[in-house]
Design a protein around this motif. Structure first.
Motif, PDB file in Angstrom:
ATOM      1  N   CYS A  92       0.206  15.889 -12.803  1.00  0.00           N
ATOM      2  CA  CYS A  92       1.004  16.369 -13.929  1.00  0.00           C
ATOM      3  C   CYS A  92       2.453  16.002 -13.677  1.00  0.00           C
ATOM      4  O   CYS A  92       2.984  16.262 -12.592  1.00  0.00           O
ATOM      5  CB  CYS A  92       0.860  17.874 -14.056  1.00  0.00           C
ATOM      6  SG  CYS A  92      -0.854  18.311 -14.312  1.00  0.00           S
ATOM      7  N   LYS A  93       3.090  15.413 -14.674  1.00  0.00           N
ATOM      8  CA  LYS A  93       4.421  14.852 -14.445  1.00  0.00           C
ATOM      9  C   LYS A  93       5.467  15.506 -15.334  1.00  0.00           C
ATOM     10  O   LYS A  93       5.254  15.658 -16.539  1.00  0.00           O
ATOM     11  CB  LYS A  93       4.376  13.341 -14.641  1.00  0.00           C
ATOM     12  CG  LYS A  93       3.339  12.729 -13.697  1.00  0.00           C
ATOM     13  CD  LYS A  93       3.334  11.247 -13.660  1.00  0.00           C
ATOM     14  CE  LYS A  93       2.387  10.779 -12.551  1.00  0.00           C
ATOM     15  NZ  LYS A  93       2.247   9.335 -12.514  1.00  0.00           N
ATOM     16  N   SER A  94       6.558  15.844 -14.711  1.00  0.00           N
ATOM     17  CA  SER A  94       7.654  16.500 -15.419  1.00  0.00           C
ATOM     18  C   SER A  94       8.255  15.572 -16.471  1.00  0.00           C
ATOM     19  O   SER A  94       8.356  14.355 -16.259  1.00  0.00           O
ATOM     20  CB  SER A  94       8.733  16.887 -14.412  1.00  0.00           C
ATOM     21  OG  SER A  94       9.916  17.206 -15.088  1.00  0.00           O
ATOM     22  N   ALA A 129       9.997  10.950  -1.394  1.00  0.00           N
ATOM     23  CA  ALA A 129       9.994  12.416  -1.312  1.00  0.00           C
ATOM     24  C   ALA A 129       8.744  12.994  -1.959  1.00  0.00           C
ATOM     25  O   ALA A 129       8.211  12.452  -2.925  1.00  0.00           O
ATOM     26  CB  ALA A 129      11.226  12.974  -2.008  1.00  0.00           C
ATOM     27  N   ARG A 130       8.285  14.103  -1.387  1.00  0.00           N
ATOM     28  CA  ARG A 130       7.221  14.872  -2.021  1.00  0.00           C
ATOM     29  C   ARG A 130       7.900  16.001  -2.764  1.00  0.00           C
ATOM     30  O   ARG A 130       8.545  16.839  -2.141  1.00  0.00           O
ATOM     31  CB  ARG A 130       6.271  15.423  -0.959  1.00  0.00           C
ATOM     32  CG  ARG A 130       4.981  15.962  -1.517  1.00  0.00           C
ATOM     33  CD  ARG A 130       4.083  16.509  -0.430  1.00  0.00           C
ATOM     34  NE  ARG A 130       3.378  15.500   0.351  1.00  0.00           N
ATOM     35  CZ  ARG A 130       2.349  14.781  -0.086  1.00  0.00           C
ATOM     36  NH1 ARG A 130       1.896  14.962  -1.297  1.00  0.00           N
ATOM     37  NH2 ARG A 130       1.758  13.903   0.691  1.00  0.00           N
ATOM     38  N   GLY A 131       7.828  16.005  -4.088  1.00  0.00           N
ATOM     39  CA  GLY A 131       8.592  16.999  -4.837  1.00  0.00           C
ATOM     40  C   GLY A 131       7.809  17.590  -5.988  1.00  0.00           C
ATOM     41  O   GLY A 131       6.663  17.211  -6.236  1.00  0.00           O
ATOM     42  N   SER A 144       0.841  -1.206   0.000  1.00  0.00           N
ATOM     43  CA  SER A 144       0.000   0.000   0.000  1.00  0.00           C
ATOM     44  C   SER A 144       0.872   1.250   0.000  1.00  0.00           C
ATOM     45  O   SER A 144       2.095   1.165   0.084  1.00  0.00           O
ATOM     46  CB  SER A 144      -0.864   0.008   1.251  1.00  0.00           C
ATOM     47  OG  SER A 144      -0.041   0.259   2.374  1.00  0.00           O
ATOM     48  N   ARG A 145       0.214   2.394  -0.037  1.00  0.00           N
ATOM     49  CA  ARG A 145       0.949   3.660   0.027  1.00  0.00           C
ATOM     50  C   ARG A 145       1.771   3.744   1.296  1.00  0.00           C
ATOM     51  O   ARG A 145       2.831   4.330   1.330  1.00  0.00           O
ATOM     52  CB  ARG A 145      -0.062   4.804  -0.018  1.00  0.00           C
ATOM     53  CG  ARG A 145       0.541   6.192   0.009  1.00  0.00           C
ATOM     54  CD  ARG A 145      -0.573   7.211   0.085  1.00  0.00           C
ATOM     55  NE  ARG A 145      -0.125   8.578   0.128  1.00  0.00           N
ATOM     56  CZ  ARG A 145       0.692   9.111   1.033  1.00  0.00           C
ATOM     57  NH1 ARG A 145       1.191   8.351   1.992  1.00  0.00           N
ATOM     58  NH2 ARG A 145       1.013  10.376   1.005  1.00  0.00           N
ATOM     59  N   ARG A 146       1.235   3.145   2.386  1.00  0.00           N
ATOM     60  CA  ARG A 146       1.981   3.145   3.643  1.00  0.00           C
ATOM     61  C   ARG A 146       2.881   1.918   3.758  1.00  0.00           C
ATOM     62  O   ARG A 146       3.378   1.597   4.829  1.00  0.00           O
ATOM     63  CB  ARG A 146       1.009   3.193   4.817  1.00  0.00           C
ATOM     64  CG  ARG A 146       0.178   4.475   4.810  1.00  0.00           C
ATOM     65  CD  ARG A 146      -0.883   4.434   5.864  1.00  0.00           C
ATOM     66  NE  ARG A 146      -0.297   4.152   7.166  1.00  0.00           N
ATOM     67  CZ  ARG A 146      -0.940   3.584   8.170  1.00  0.00           C
ATOM     68  NH1 ARG A 146      -2.191   3.210   8.016  1.00  0.00           N
ATOM     69  NH2 ARG A 146      -0.351   3.380   9.317  1.00  0.00           N
ATOM     70  N   ILE A 168       2.958  17.134  -9.913  1.00  0.00           N
ATOM     71  CA  ILE A 168       2.097  18.150  -9.291  1.00  0.00           C
ATOM     72  C   ILE A 168       0.643  17.756  -9.501  1.00  0.00           C
ATOM     73  O   ILE A 168       0.228  17.463 -10.618  1.00  0.00           O
ATOM     74  CB  ILE A 168       2.347  19.543  -9.892  1.00  0.00           C
ATOM     75  CG1 ILE A 168       3.848  19.877  -9.792  1.00  0.00           C
ATOM     76  CG2 ILE A 168       1.528  20.592  -9.158  1.00  0.00           C
ATOM     77  CD1 ILE A 168       4.230  21.180 -10.449  1.00  0.00           C
ATOM     78  N   LYS A 169      -0.100  17.750  -8.403  1.00  0.00           N
ATOM     79  CA  LYS A 169      -1.498  17.338  -8.561  1.00  0.00           C
ATOM     80  C   LYS A 169      -2.409  18.543  -8.634  1.00  0.00           C
ATOM     81  O   LYS A 169      -2.158  19.572  -7.998  1.00  0.00           O
ATOM     82  CB  LYS A 169      -1.921  16.379  -7.460  1.00  0.00           C
ATOM     83  CG  LYS A 169      -1.832  16.921  -6.070  1.00  0.00           C
ATOM     84  CD  LYS A 169      -2.149  15.828  -5.066  1.00  0.00           C
ATOM     85  CE  LYS A 169      -1.792  16.292  -3.659  1.00  0.00           C
ATOM     86  NZ  LYS A 169      -1.970  15.277  -2.655  1.00  0.00           N
ATOM     87  N   LEU A 170      -3.437  18.372  -9.426  1.00  0.00           N
ATOM     88  CA  LEU A 170      -4.455  19.391  -9.584  1.00  0.00           C
ATOM     89  C   LEU A 170      -5.734  18.673  -9.193  1.00  0.00           C
ATOM     90  O   LEU A 170      -6.160  17.734  -9.865  1.00  0.00           O
ATOM     91  CB  LEU A 170      -4.468  19.798 -11.061  1.00  0.00           C
ATOM     92  CG  LEU A 170      -5.214  21.047 -11.485  1.00  0.00           C
ATOM     93  CD1 LEU A 170      -4.663  22.275 -10.786  1.00  0.00           C
ATOM     94  CD2 LEU A 170      -5.079  21.234 -12.998  1.00  0.00           C
ATOM     95  N   LYS A 171      -6.305  19.113  -8.058  1.00  0.00           N
ATOM     96  CA  LYS A 171      -7.460  18.364  -7.556  1.00  0.00           C
ATOM     97  C   LYS A 171      -8.685  19.253  -7.527  1.00  0.00           C
ATOM     98  O   LYS A 171      -8.563  20.466  -7.476  1.00  0.00           O
ATOM     99  CB  LYS A 171      -7.206  17.915  -6.107  1.00  0.00           C
ATOM    100  CG  LYS A 171      -6.247  16.788  -5.965  1.00  0.00           C
ATOM    101  CD  LYS A 171      -6.653  15.831  -4.885  1.00  0.00           C
ATOM    102  CE  LYS A 171      -6.312  16.168  -3.479  1.00  0.00           C
ATOM    103  NZ  LYS A 171      -6.467  15.046  -2.553  1.00  0.00           N
ATOM    104  N   ARG A 172      -9.832  18.645  -7.486  1.00  0.00           N
ATOM    105  CA  ARG A 172     -11.032  19.419  -7.206  1.00  0.00           C
ATOM    106  C   ARG A 172     -10.807  20.044  -5.847  1.00  0.00           C
ATOM    107  O   ARG A 172     -10.338  19.396  -4.924  1.00  0.00           O
ATOM    108  CB  ARG A 172     -12.242  18.486  -7.117  1.00  0.00           C
ATOM    109  CG  ARG A 172     -12.633  17.898  -8.427  1.00  0.00           C
ATOM    110  CD  ARG A 172     -13.675  16.827  -8.238  1.00  0.00           C
ATOM    111  NE  ARG A 172     -13.197  15.838  -7.278  1.00  0.00           N
ATOM    112  CZ  ARG A 172     -13.697  15.669  -6.092  1.00  0.00           C
ATOM    113  NH1 ARG A 172     -14.694  16.387  -5.697  1.00  0.00           N
ATOM    114  NH2 ARG A 172     -13.206  14.760  -5.276  1.00  0.00           N
TER     115      ARG A 172
END
Ligand code: ATP
Length: 598
Positions: free
Chosen positions: A413-415, A426-428, A279-281, A432-436
């Motif tokens: 969105c991915k570089s 890492a959160r970098g 999982s994510r964790r 970049i997320k674009l959320k409601r």
């Protein structure tokens, strides 16, 4: 190595909250530890026996622990209960009880008393391991016997820490990063080695394993550190920005945007036919998703591979995405076969970190994607995440709306830059997320008119999978589309749909209907259905209020569910486009008000 050496360090660690002092104490400890024991010492210091992903936890029930203490001290359980109430800490309580001199027994008098050997780290670790692994019939008694024997051999001070450990409450407050610092200093020549050690940790999520590598092979070993299939890689995370313009300018004007599915993130490790899911964790969640394992086994074309995907609940008949909450039914120990049938899932693949001996984490995203596209053989339930190459904010806006209309949370969105590596742990800004920005629920139902339908598949073969619903626009006297809806119908209602709608079928789009979608069947606007959804959203496919809120987008409903037919209403009595617009605006106001709350 004696357990008392570890206890000395624990006591010192408890006396400080300063990170540098903690690091010094750990360095002092690590230098005393024989290299082959350093992993166990690291796990124990974290109050564990293994890294978390192994899924074997300490955490013996308090009741059993109290019985073990009573047995070791030769006192009534009531004594232990009272002392625990007084101290509020099982470790301290046990220490106090075991410190009291025991009544001199006949055995002692005759010189036959049990004279304990000093406790070693190995002995403590092995016993705790046996306790953690005891299961099935008689497990409780086994645990009590093992623990009380260990306590009989320990000093009261050692008992304090053994009990905190076995109940899962050691909590020395040492951050993983502090341990990494201490390892760099102890075994790799100094703090400068920290980034390399950290990388090893990010690639394995296993501090003990990293510690042992550092202790046995030094800096060279850490430099050569390799991904191990079966040990999860710490996930790369996204930053967030509020507008398409900001996202694109941060990513240099160009990116790949992907649907941000509302499911469970899974890192899948495959070695031959063996598949493990994390999982994510980084918990091992393999047993929740036997169907996902099967998909990966069949459709991932590589011997050894680590891929990432979002696992999403779907409606098996319409293929529509379902909300995240439905996956919660899969988090169970028993009855997984039934849960699998009732709550099927699809996998949307979005990254690849390792393939057949090649570490891809330091490769740029475009290169990783090429590998991903090669390795994934798409099928009904396993796909590459929906994506688009984006070069303008307008394109991004449009893709975002499509994503939301399709039941996603937004986009990631991915570089595409040459340095767009997989930043494990890492959160970098490479993602970049674009959320409601809102989560407001629709409070009222709406009444919409079916103007078309899509054929069902699977269980729904022979009936419709989803209806295409429209709102009424009195200004133009037309019906404008809002959403597809395939949920909320009972089995009887579903079976009845073709017969119910048959009188209204026409071979082409009705002239009073305004639709961008092309359903399999068109209807005369006639019936009215009451619908409840999660919220009103923007979608490029919806023609209701097209262009009013935003160019190129109309109003849609997220996760629409059929409530009932409204035979008391004619199609012109359906919810109007203006009413929908009002609902959308009041939803926005509510969100703004909520966001301003302190
Ligand atoms: P959130 O609560 O927004 O999901 P998070 O902290 O769990 O945030 P982030 O890295 O910030 O995670 O956001 C990306 C998350 O979105 C991933 O963890 C993953 O679960 C999910 N996701 C869905 N689709 C994708 C995708 N195509 N690429 C990357 N992540 C995706």
């Amino acid at each position: 190595m004696l357990y008392s050496v570890l206890v000395d360090a624990y006591e010192s660690l408890e006396r400080t909250t300063k990170r540098l002092e903690m690091t010094d104490i750990l360095v002092g400890l690590f230098r005393k530890v024989p290299t082959d024991l350093v992993d166990k010492v690291v796990y124990l210091t974290q109050g564990k026996l293994y890294p978390d992903f192994v899924g074997i936890e300490l955490g013996m029930a308090e009741k059993l622990v109290m019985r073990s203490i009573a047995e070791a001290a030769g006192v009534q359980i009531k004594v232990v209960e009272d002392e625990l109430k007084r101290m509020g800490d099982i470790g301290k309580a046990a220490e106090n009880i075991l410190s009291k001199p025991k009544a001199v027994s006949l055995l002692a008098f005759m010189g036959g008393e049990h004279k304990p050997e000093p406790l070693t780290v190995n002995k403590v670790y092995d016993t705790l391991e046996r306790i953690a692994r005891a299961s099935g019939e008689g497990a409780q008694e086994t645990k009590i016997t093992l623990l009380s024997a260990l306590l009989k051999d320990s000093t009261p001070r050692e008992a304090r820490y053994i009990l905190r450990t076995v109940t899962g409450k050691l909590r020395l407050g040492i951050a993983d990063m502090t341990i990494l610092d201490a390892l760099a200093i102890s075994f790799c020549g100094g703090k400068e080695a920290r980034p390399l050690i950290e990388r090893a940790y990010n690639l394995s999520s296993d501090l003990g394993f990293v510690a042992k590598t550092a202790a046995m092979e030094g800096l060279e070993g850490i430099k050569k550190f390799k991904i191990t299939v079966g040990k999860p890689i710490r996930p790369m995370l996204a930053e967030r920005l509020p507008t398409p313009e900001e996202v694109l300018s941060k990513l240099g004007g160009k990116c790949i945007a992907e649907y941000k599915y509302d499911g469970e993130r899974i890192q899948a490790h495959k070695q031959g036919d063996r598949v493990l899911l994390f999982s994510r964790r980084l918990e091992n969640i393999t047993h929740h998703y036997p169907d996902a394992c099967e998909l990966l086994r069949n459709y991932i074309k590589a011997e050894e591979v680590i891929v990432e995907c979002e696992c999403v609940a779907i409606d098996p008949d319409t293929g529509e995405l379902r909300p995240f909450q439905e996956l919660m039914h899969r988090r169970r120990k028993y009855g997984i076969e039934d849960a699998m049938k009732m709550f099927p899932v699809s996998l949307f693949m979005f990254d690849i970190l390792y393939v057949d001996g090649i570490d891809l984490t330091l490769k740029p995203y475009p290169e990783r994607r090429e590998h991903l596209l090669k390795v994934v053989q798409e099928a009904d339930r396993i796909r590459i995440a929906e994506f688009r190459l984006i070069e303008s904010p307008e394109e991004l806006e449009k893709f975002f709306e499509e994503a939301v209309a399709d039941g996603c949370e937004g986009v990631v969105c991915k570089s595409l830059s040459p340095n767009s590596i997989y930043q494990a742990g890492a959160r970098g800004w490479l993602w970049i997320k674009l959320k409601r920005s809102y989560q407001a629920k629709m409070r009222d139902t709406v009444d919409l008119v079916p103007i078309g339908a899509f054929y069902g598949r699977g269980k729904r073969a022979g009936t419709y999978g989803a209806l295409l619903l429209a709102a009424y626009d009195p200004d133009t006297d037309t019906f404008k589309t809002v959403s597809k809806c395939g949920s909320g119908f009972s089995d009887e209602e579903l079976a009845r749909l073709p017969e119910l709608l048959k009188p209204y079928i026409i071979p082409h789009q009705h002239p009073r209907v305004d639709s961008r979608a092309k359903p399999d069947v068109w209807f005369v606007p006639a019936l009215v259905a009451e619908i409840l959804g999660d919220e009103i959203t923007l979608s490029p496919m919806a023609t209701a209020a097209m262009g009013v809120v935003r160019e190129g987008a109309g109003l849609s409903i997220r996760f629409p569910r059929f409530i009932r037919w409204r035979p008391d209403k004619g199609p012109e009595d359906a919810t109007t486009v203006n009413e929908l617009l009002e609902m959308y605006r009041s939803q926005l106001k509510k969100i703004e008000a909520e966001e301003q709350k302190p």
